[in-house]
Design an enzyme around this catalytic site. Sequence first.
Site, PDB file in Angstrom:
ATOM      1  N   SER A 211      29.272 126.549  44.701  1.00 31.95           N
ATOM      2  CA  SER A 211      29.949 126.265  45.855  1.00 31.95           C
ATOM      3  C   SER A 211      28.996 126.042  47.011  1.00 31.95           C
ATOM      4  O   SER A 211      27.987 125.136  46.865  1.00 31.95           O
ATOM      5  CB  SER A 211      30.985 127.242  46.505  1.00 31.95           C
ATOM      6  OG  SER A 211      31.769 126.837  47.915  1.00 31.95           O
TER       7      SER A 211
ATOM      8  N   HIS B 193      38.288 125.556  48.834  1.00 31.58           N
ATOM      9  CA  HIS B 193      38.274 124.697  47.728  1.00 31.58           C
ATOM     10  C   HIS B 193      39.970 124.487  47.370  1.00 31.58           C
ATOM     11  O   HIS B 193      40.255 124.081  46.057  1.00 31.58           O
ATOM     12  CB  HIS B 193      37.520 125.264  46.548  1.00 31.58           C
ATOM     13  CG  HIS B 193      36.359 125.477  46.647  1.00 31.58           C
ATOM     14  ND1 HIS B 193      35.210 124.361  46.931  1.00 31.58           N
ATOM     15  CD2 HIS B 193      35.490 126.758  46.937  1.00 31.58           C
ATOM     16  CE1 HIS B 193      34.329 124.949  47.245  1.00 31.58           C
ATOM     17  NE2 HIS B 193      34.299 126.100  47.528  1.00 31.58           N
TER      18      HIS B 193
END
Length: 287
Positions: free
Chosen positions: A90, A198
Site C-alpha cells: 500500500s 482499498h
Amino acid sequence: MKIGFIFPGQGAQYVGMGKDLYEKYDEVKQIYNKVEDILGLDIKKISFEGPEEELNKTENTQIAILTMSLGILEVLKKYNISADISAGLSLGEYSALVYSNVFSIEDGIKAVRRRGEIMSQNIPEGKWKMAGILGLEDEKVDEICKCVKAGFVIPANYNCPGQIVISGEEKAVIEAMELAKENGARKAVLLQTAGPFHTIKLEIAAKKFKQELDKIDINKNYEKIVVKNIDGIEYQDTDDIEDILSKHIMSPVKFKNSVERMIELGVDTFIEIGPRKSLIRIHKKNK
C-alpha cells in the site's frame, strides 16, 4: 544473491519509531529536516513522542512511515547496499517509487502527505473497520464476505497465503470475523484503522488524489524495477502511473502476488525498510 527491498504500509507505525536512527546518522537527520522544511510539519515530534492518537491519524501515519523509510535508504546507500527490485505494501509502494527515482524525494514527500490528507478527509460517514483473517484460503474469505448480511465488507489486502485483511462497515466486518472463525480461521483480529481503505468507498478520494498526482513531475524511466500492488507485476514504461496510484487507494492490495513476482525475477534476499519486521514475517509465510 539478489536483493529485493520491501516497504511496509500503514499499521507498522509506533511512537518512538526512527528516533534511534535519527540520533545515530546524519543522513537520517537530513531526511527528517527535509520533510519538516517541505511540509512545515514537526514529523520528529509526531514520530518520536506521539501521542499515539496523533501518530495514528492517517495524514500523519503515512508521512511518518515514508520519512523513516527514506532515512533508512540513505543509510543503506552510505554502506553501498542496494536492490534492483522493490515493492511496498500500500503506502510502501511510494517508498519504492522514490527509491526507483520515479518520484524525487521532494515530490514523494508531497504526494504522500496529500494522499494521507485526502484519504482521511474523504472517508464516507459511518463506522468503518478493517480486520485481519488468518488461516483461510483467499477464495473462502471472498465467499464469507459475500455471505455477510450486516452491510458492506470485502477483502482489501491479500498479504500472503492464509492472511487477508478485510475492510468495510463495522458490523459487517465483525460478522465476517465471526463467520471466518466458524469456518476454521486460526485468528480474526480488528486492526487500528478507521476507514474502508482499498475499497470502492474511497472512490472520491481516489479521484481527488489523481488531480494532485497530475501536478507532480513523474519520471517514467525507471532506474529500478518496482512491482505494483494493484496487479502484482512490475511497472512498465507505458503505464499510466497517475491512474494506477489513484485507483490504488480503492483497489485491493495484492502484496502476495508482488512477492511471488519478485521471487520469479530472481530475488532470494529480502530487506524490509521501515518501522517493523511485519513484511518479513509475511514473506516467510509466502515461501
